[in-house]
Design a protein around this motif. Structure first.
Motif, PDB file in Angstrom:
ATOM      1  N   GLY A  29     -31.594 -26.518  18.809  1.00 51.98           N
ATOM      2  CA  GLY A  29     -31.119 -27.792  18.287  1.00 51.98           C
ATOM      3  C   GLY A  29     -30.899 -27.823  16.797  1.00 51.98           C
ATOM      4  N   GLU A  30     -31.192 -26.731  16.119  1.00 56.89           N
ATOM      5  CA  GLU A  30     -31.046 -26.675  14.668  1.00 56.89           C
ATOM      6  C   GLU A  30     -29.605 -26.345  14.288  1.00 56.89           C
ATOM      7  OE1 GLU A  30     -33.491 -24.760  10.886  1.00 56.89           O
ATOM      8  OE2 GLU A  30     -33.415 -23.610  12.747  1.00 56.89           O
ATOM      9  N   SER A  31     -29.220 -26.754  13.094  1.00 61.08           N
ATOM     10  CA  SER A  31     -27.969 -26.318  12.489  1.00 61.08           C
ATOM     11  C   SER A  31     -28.335 -25.494  11.265  1.00 61.08           C
ATOM     12  CB  SER A  31     -27.111 -27.520  12.086  1.00 61.08           C
ATOM     13  OG  SER A  31     -25.878 -27.085  11.541  1.00 61.08           O
ATOM     14  N   PHE A  32     -28.009 -24.209  11.317  1.00 59.71           N
ATOM     15  CA  PHE A  32     -28.449 -23.242  10.313  1.00 59.71           C
ATOM     16  C   PHE A  32     -27.215 -22.609   9.692  1.00 59.71           C
ATOM     17  CE2 PHE A  32     -30.045 -19.372   8.501  1.00 59.71           C
ATOM     18  CZ  PHE A  32     -31.402 -19.563   8.258  1.00 59.71           C
ATOM     19  N   ALA A  33     -27.208 -22.457   8.364  1.00 64.02           N
ATOM     20  CA  ALA A  33     -26.045 -21.917   7.664  1.00 64.02           C
ATOM     21  C   ALA A  33     -26.349 -20.569   7.037  1.00 64.02           C
ATOM     22  CB  ALA A  33     -25.579 -22.882   6.586  1.00 64.02           C
ATOM     23  N   LEU A  34     -25.346 -19.692   7.069  1.00 68.86           N
ATOM     24  CA  LEU A  34     -25.337 -18.471   6.271  1.00 68.86           C
ATOM     25  C   LEU A  34     -24.351 -18.694   5.142  1.00 68.86           C
ATOM     26  CD1 LEU A  34     -25.118 -15.799   9.118  1.00 68.86           C
ATOM     27  CD2 LEU A  34     -27.174 -16.571   7.935  1.00 68.86           C
ATOM     28  N   VAL A  35     -24.823 -18.620   3.898  1.00 69.10           N
ATOM     29  CA  VAL A  35     -23.960 -18.889   2.748  1.00 69.10           C
ATOM     30  C   VAL A  35     -23.972 -17.693   1.811  1.00 69.10           C
ATOM     31  CG1 VAL A  35     -24.450 -21.358   2.936  1.00 69.10           C
ATOM     32  CG2 VAL A  35     -25.728 -19.977   1.303  1.00 69.10           C
ATOM     33  N   GLY A  36     -22.979 -17.630   0.949  1.00 65.30           N
ATOM     34  CA  GLY A  36     -22.859 -16.543  -0.009  1.00 65.30           C
ATOM     35  C   GLY A  36     -21.396 -16.246  -0.262  1.00 65.30           C
ATOM     36  N   GLU A  37     -21.148 -15.405  -1.263  1.00 63.44           N
ATOM     37  CA  GLU A  37     -19.773 -15.092  -1.628  1.00 63.44           C
ATOM     38  C   GLU A  37     -19.110 -14.237  -0.552  1.00 63.44           C
ATOM     39  OE1 GLU A  37     -21.396 -11.500  -4.529  1.00 63.44           O
ATOM     40  OE2 GLU A  37     -20.490 -13.294  -5.366  1.00 63.44           O
ATOM     41  N   SER A  38     -17.803 -14.126  -0.617  1.00 57.53           N
ATOM     42  CA  SER A  38     -17.054 -13.317   0.340  1.00 57.53           C
ATOM     43  C   SER A  38     -17.544 -11.871   0.307  1.00 57.53           C
ATOM     44  CB  SER A  38     -15.557 -13.359   0.010  1.00 57.53           C
ATOM     45  OG  SER A  38     -15.055 -14.666   0.137  1.00 57.53           O
ATOM     46  N   GLY A  39     -17.638 -11.263   1.491  1.00 61.71           N
ATOM     47  CA  GLY A  39     -18.089  -9.892   1.575  1.00 61.71           C
ATOM     48  C   GLY A  39     -19.582  -9.712   1.646  1.00 61.71           C
ATOM     49  N   TYR A 190     -26.382 -24.764  16.180  1.00 63.58           N
ATOM     50  CA  TYR A 190     -25.288 -24.205  15.388  1.00 63.58           C
ATOM     51  C   TYR A 190     -25.809 -23.104  14.467  1.00 63.58           C
ATOM     52  CZ  TYR A 190     -22.200 -28.249  16.392  1.00 63.58           C
ATOM     53  OH  TYR A 190     -21.408 -29.201  16.995  1.00 63.58           O
ATOM     54  N   LEU A 191     -25.050 -22.006  14.395  1.00 62.95           N
ATOM     55  CA  LEU A 191     -25.204 -21.028  13.324  1.00 62.95           C
ATOM     56  C   LEU A 191     -23.856 -20.973  12.631  1.00 62.95           C
ATOM     57  CD1 LEU A 191     -26.800 -18.931  11.760  1.00 62.95           C
ATOM     58  CD2 LEU A 191     -26.188 -17.228  13.492  1.00 62.95           C
ATOM     59  N   MET A 192     -23.822 -21.460  11.398  1.00 66.34           N
ATOM     60  CA  MET A 192     -22.564 -21.672  10.683  1.00 66.34           C
ATOM     61  C   MET A 192     -22.460 -20.750   9.482  1.00 66.34           C
ATOM     62  SD  MET A 192     -21.331 -25.116   8.623  1.00 66.34           S
ATOM     63  CE  MET A 192     -20.680 -25.975  10.054  1.00 66.34           C
ATOM     64  N   ALA A 201     -25.065 -29.038   3.011  1.00 66.94           N
ATOM     65  CA  ALA A 201     -25.922 -30.205   2.789  1.00 66.94           C
ATOM     66  C   ALA A 201     -25.637 -31.302   3.812  1.00 66.94           C
ATOM     67  CB  ALA A 201     -25.717 -30.732   1.367  1.00 66.94           C
ATOM     68  N   PHE A 202     -24.383 -31.425   4.221  1.00 68.04           N
ATOM     69  CA  PHE A 202     -23.996 -32.457   5.190  1.00 68.04           C
ATOM     70  C   PHE A 202     -24.330 -32.063   6.621  1.00 68.04           C
ATOM     71  CE2 PHE A 202     -20.672 -34.207   8.050  1.00 68.04           C
ATOM     72  CZ  PHE A 202     -20.984 -35.550   7.926  1.00 68.04           C
ATOM     73  N   MET A 203     -24.159 -30.783   6.965  1.00 68.44           N
ATOM     74  CA  MET A 203     -24.202 -30.350   8.354  1.00 68.44           C
ATOM     75  C   MET A 203     -25.524 -29.728   8.796  1.00 68.44           C
ATOM     76  SD  MET A 203     -21.384 -30.757  10.189  1.00 68.44           S
ATOM     77  CE  MET A 203     -21.588 -29.445  11.405  1.00 68.44           C
ATOM     78  N   CYS A 204     -26.276 -29.138   7.876  1.00 72.43           N
ATOM     79  CA  CYS A 204     -27.304 -28.183   8.279  1.00 72.43           C
ATOM     80  C   CYS A 204     -28.720 -28.622   7.917  1.00 72.43           C
ATOM     81  CB  CYS A 204     -27.010 -26.820   7.656  1.00 72.43           C
ATOM     82  SG  CYS A 204     -25.426 -26.146   8.193  1.00 72.43           S
ATOM     83  N   ASP A 205     -29.670 -28.030   8.626  1.00 76.02           N
ATOM     84  CA  ASP A 205     -31.092 -28.259   8.371  1.00 76.02           C
ATOM     85  C   ASP A 205     -31.660 -27.222   7.414  1.00 76.02           C
ATOM     86  OD1 ASP A 205     -31.264 -30.371  10.427  1.00 76.02           O
ATOM     87  OD2 ASP A 205     -30.920 -28.717  11.819  1.00 76.02           O
ATOM     88  N   ARG A 206     -31.189 -25.969   7.560  1.00 79.88           N
ATOM     89  CA  ARG A 206     -31.662 -24.875   6.713  1.00 79.88           C
ATOM     90  C   ARG A 206     -30.502 -23.926   6.427  1.00 79.88           C
ATOM     91  NH1 ARG A 206     -35.923 -21.305   8.817  1.00 79.88           N
ATOM     92  NH2 ARG A 206     -34.988 -21.663  10.878  1.00 79.88           N
TER      93      ARG A 206
END
Length: 251
Positions: A29-39, A190-192, A201-206
């Motif tokens: 049920g969590e929405s989790f994001a992977l963030v960072g620059e391209s590549g 979600y894994l975004m 900040a809008f979509m995710c929990d962590r």
């Protein structure tokens, strides 16, 4: 038990290692994001989970079950992916009806006509879109179709690879609100992947901040909103995503 569990994940393209020792857990049920620059390896992780990047070591588990190194028909009933480019991910010579009916046909599901209409309605499109082709739709409408296709088999997990970055800014908010509603209504996990911290900040929990194929830190959305991030790289990403802070530094 985690909904998605990665342990010491290393991913290779030929002789090149692109992801290094990634370990993380995404709760049901969590929405989790992977963030960072391209590549930084973000999208490659999603591809490995889906079986589209088969050269990896370590462990990938979804819903407590180990993943194979390639596509898995049974797995597709549980987990689907929404790609960045909605035009490139839809067959240009297939109608929307054929695109949405195809997974239902492959998996032997009945009542396909009714289900296609229902799927369109879930993503805010009426039945008149059924027999159009992708080039006859706007970018936002095409991404709604891509989301509908991902929902066709009623999966519990969605992998979202920059789902709004190819869209006009005016349309991005509509798609994000749609994804947020669907997560709530369907109890989705979600894994975004994104480079857009306001979206996180809008979509995710962590979120996990990635750099050069490695995780720099894992933080809560609340820490992101306040800028209370632990590593210099994560704080720099936050600074660059905050126009007010960046403007204050200008001479």
């Amino acid at each position: 038990m985690s909904a998605i569990h990665l342990k010491d994940l290393n991913i290779f393209y030929g002789d090149t290692q692109v992801v290094h020792d990634v370990t993380l857990d995404v709760a049901a049920g969590e929405s989790f994001a992977l963030v960072g620059e391209s590549g930084s390896g973000k999208s490659t992780i999603l591809k490995a989970i889906m079986g589209l990047a088969p050269d990896w070591t370590g462990a990938i588990e979804v819903d407590g079950k180990p993943r194979s190194h390639g596509p898995d028909r049974a797995f597709s009933r549980q987990c689907q992916m929404v790609f960045q480019d909605p035009y490139g991910s839809l067959h240009p010579r297939k109608t929307i009806d054929a695109t949405l009916a195809e997974p239902l046909l492959i998996h032997g599901l009945k009542n396909r006509d009714a289900r296609v209409v229902e799927l369109l309605g879930e993503v805010g499109l009426d039945a008149r879109f059924r027999f159009r082709f992708p080039h006859q739709l706007s970018g936002g409408q095409r991404q709604r179709v891509a989301i509908a296709r991902a929902l066709a088999l009623e999966p519990r997990f969605l992998l979202l690879d920059e789902p709004t970055s190819a869209l006009d800014v005016s349309i991005q908010a509509e798609i994000l609100n749609l994804l947020k509603r669907l997560r709530k209504e369907r109890g989705l996990t979600y894994l975004m992947v994104t480079h857009n911290l306001p979206v996180v900040a809008f979509m995710c929990d962590r979120l996990a901040v990635m750099r050069h194929g490695r995780i720099e830190e894992i933080a809560s959305a609340e820490a992101l909103k306040t800028g209370a991030l632990a590593t210099p790289y994560a704080r720099e990403l936050y600074r660059l995503s905050n126009p007010e802070e960046t403007a204050e530094e200008q001479p």
